[in-house]
Motif scaffolding. Structure first.
Motif, PDB file in Angstrom:
ATOM      1  N   ASP A  27     -16.858  19.143 -11.188  1.00  0.00           N
ATOM      2  CA  ASP A  27     -16.541  20.008 -11.625  1.00  0.00           C
ATOM      3  C   ASP A  27     -16.978  20.110 -13.290  1.00  0.00           C
ATOM      4  N   THR A  29     -19.842  21.392 -15.924  1.00  0.00           N
ATOM      5  CA  THR A  29     -21.962  21.244 -16.258  1.00  0.00           C
ATOM      6  C   THR A  29     -22.341  20.298 -17.325  1.00  0.00           C
ATOM      7  N   ARG A  30     -23.488  20.732 -17.249  1.00  0.00           N
ATOM      8  CA  ARG A  30     -24.960  19.637 -17.716  1.00  0.00           C
ATOM      9  C   ARG A  30     -24.427  20.134 -19.313  1.00  0.00           C
ATOM     10  N   ASP A 124     -24.348  19.048 -10.826  1.00  0.00           N
ATOM     11  CA  ASP A 124     -24.135  20.515 -11.249  1.00  0.00           C
ATOM     12  C   ASP A 124     -25.671  21.305 -11.336  1.00  0.00           C
ATOM     13  N   ASP A 264     -23.710  11.447 -12.793  1.00  0.00           N
ATOM     14  CA  ASP A 264     -24.276  12.243 -14.082  1.00  0.00           C
ATOM     15  C   ASP A 264     -23.891  11.438 -15.664  1.00  0.00           C
TER      16      ASP A 264
END
Length: 425
Positions: A27, A29-30, A124, A264
């Motif tokens: 959950d 974001t980049r 994301d 990620d």
């Protein structure tokens, strides 16, 4: 025009722990990932309120909504808001290429301080609409009358609502990187057992380095974790041997265990001149000596991930060096098979003559000097962050004293590769 000839130094590095996609950072974001890595670099090096000459940040899996991602990330930090920033992309070598771009600006005297880095997250993930749905939305937006809207609506269909996810296959072959690497493994006769050994070493070296505190000042805690969540300290060759092939179920040797996972994460590197370091009270970690990019024609027979062999060859030739002149080798592990294919190619008289144009093979790398604190199979591979992770790691190894030179090698999609040389201060 007056041009400087500054020596460029790695002054610091910071990243967040990497994690398998759709898990810890599901959950996040980049932008949040990138800002966290930047803030770690800023606080560690007392850059609060400081002006940075330029910042190059990359992201492969970016969204059109983040068209100005780098600048927006910088504005979210405690840096002087007058600090510029820009987006880049060279597949998996993105942040290594960023390091070179920033280094060249410092070398010429355009700036004194710069930041290079990258972020990627498959959690994301940018999802695109189909071409038909895009055209439908544009037609509806452009319709000014009731009749025009009804005409646009008449072209609607259920199928057009199916989203189109960004593809990681090669457009010219419609094959994934793993499928291409399977072909390389077969061509170079790379055994499954050898691939698993590379993977095991990556995990064990990474775990040992974390336990020894090597990563304490390189990896900042984020979102409840303090070390790479992909790292498996308890793995062994028996566990790796049980995994099924991922890309060729019949005759394949690449598995989830000997391939880098979808990951990620974000990573950063601070570069500057010696005078800039003195102003900040920092001690340079390593010198940036040279960087080289190369490409291969993978559509007509060359292995997709063999370009690093050319980049490294050109670097060594230009700098009049051999593998024996290096104390550390940071070879990005997209796949264990890719690493082993590159190593075997450098040892091949025929390949070095016919492909690299050399009179003799480059030779063998001392495997005890390769990825000594773990690499992408164990740590993970957020595409645009890997170059900064690898460079920051190598800079710290060289700053430890007693060692003088390190080589970075990264393969990328599109049949490209980027290599770099760092030296101790």
């Amino acid at each position: 025009m007056k041009t400087a000839n500054n020596q460029v130094y790695i002054l610091g590095s910071s990243r967040i722990p990497f994690a398998k996609s759709q898990t810890v950072y599901a959950d996040v974001t980049r932008k949040e990932l990138m800002v966290a890595a930047l803030n770690g670099l800023i606080r560690k090096n007392n850059l609060q309120g400081k002006f940075i000459g330029d910042t190059a940040l990359g992201c492969l899996m970016n969204s059109s909504a983040d068209w100005n991602l780098a600048r927006e990330c910088v504005l979210e930090t405690e840096l002087d808001p007058n600090s510029p920033a820009y987006n880049t992309q060279r597949a998996c070598a993105t942040s290594l290429d960023n390091i070179w771009q920033i280094a060249m600006k410092i070398h010429t005297g355009a700036i004194e301080l710069g930041i290079a880095g990258g972020v990627d997250t498959n959690s994301d993930f940018p999802i695109e609409v189909s071409d038909k749905f895009r055209k439908f939305l544009m037609n509806m937006n452009n319709a000014k009358t009731f009749g025009a809207r009804m005409k646009a609506l008449s072209g609607a269909s259920i199928g057009m609502f199916k989203p189109r996810a960004a593809s990681v296959t090669e457009p010219r072959t419609l094959m994934s990187m793993g499928q291409h690497c399977e072909l390389m493994a077969k061509e170079w006769k790379i055994a499954r057992e050898d691939q698993d050994q590379v993977a095991l070493a990556s995990h064990l070296n990474g775990a040992k380095a974390y336990d020894a505190g090597f990563y304490d000042d390189l990896v900042i805690p984020f979102h409840g974790i303090t070390r790479d969540a992909t790292l498996r300290a308890d793995t062994n060759i028996q566990k790796l041997a049980k995994l099924k092939p991922s890309f060729d179920p019949v005759a394949g040797t690449l598995t989830a265990g000997n391939s880098s996972p979808l990951t990620d994460g974000a990573a950063t590197v601070l570069l500057g001149t010696e005078s800039a370091a003195q102003k900040l009270g920092l001690f340079p970690m390593a010198k940036v000596i040279d960087v080289q990019a190369a490409a291969v024609d993978f559509v007509h027979g060359a292995g997709l991930l063999m370009a690093p062999t050319k980049a490294v060859s050109q670097l060594l030739t230009r700098n009049e060096l051999t593998f024996k002149d290096f104390d550390y080798f940071e070879i990005h592990e997209a796949f264990a098979a890719q690493v082993l294919c590159n190593l075997k190619a450098w040892e091949s008289p025929e390949y070095c003559k016919n492909v690299l144009g050399l009179k003799a093979p480059i030779g063998s790398i001392d495997r005890s000097k390769m990825n000594v604190v773990g690499s992408s199979i164990a740590m993970g591979h957020p595409f645009a962050a890997t170059g900064a992770r690898v460079t920051g790691t190598l800079a710290k190894l060289l700053a430890g004293g007693g060692k003088k030179r390190g080589l970075v090698s990264i393969c990328t999609a599109g049949g490209m590769g980027v290599a770099a040389i760092l030296e101790s201060v």
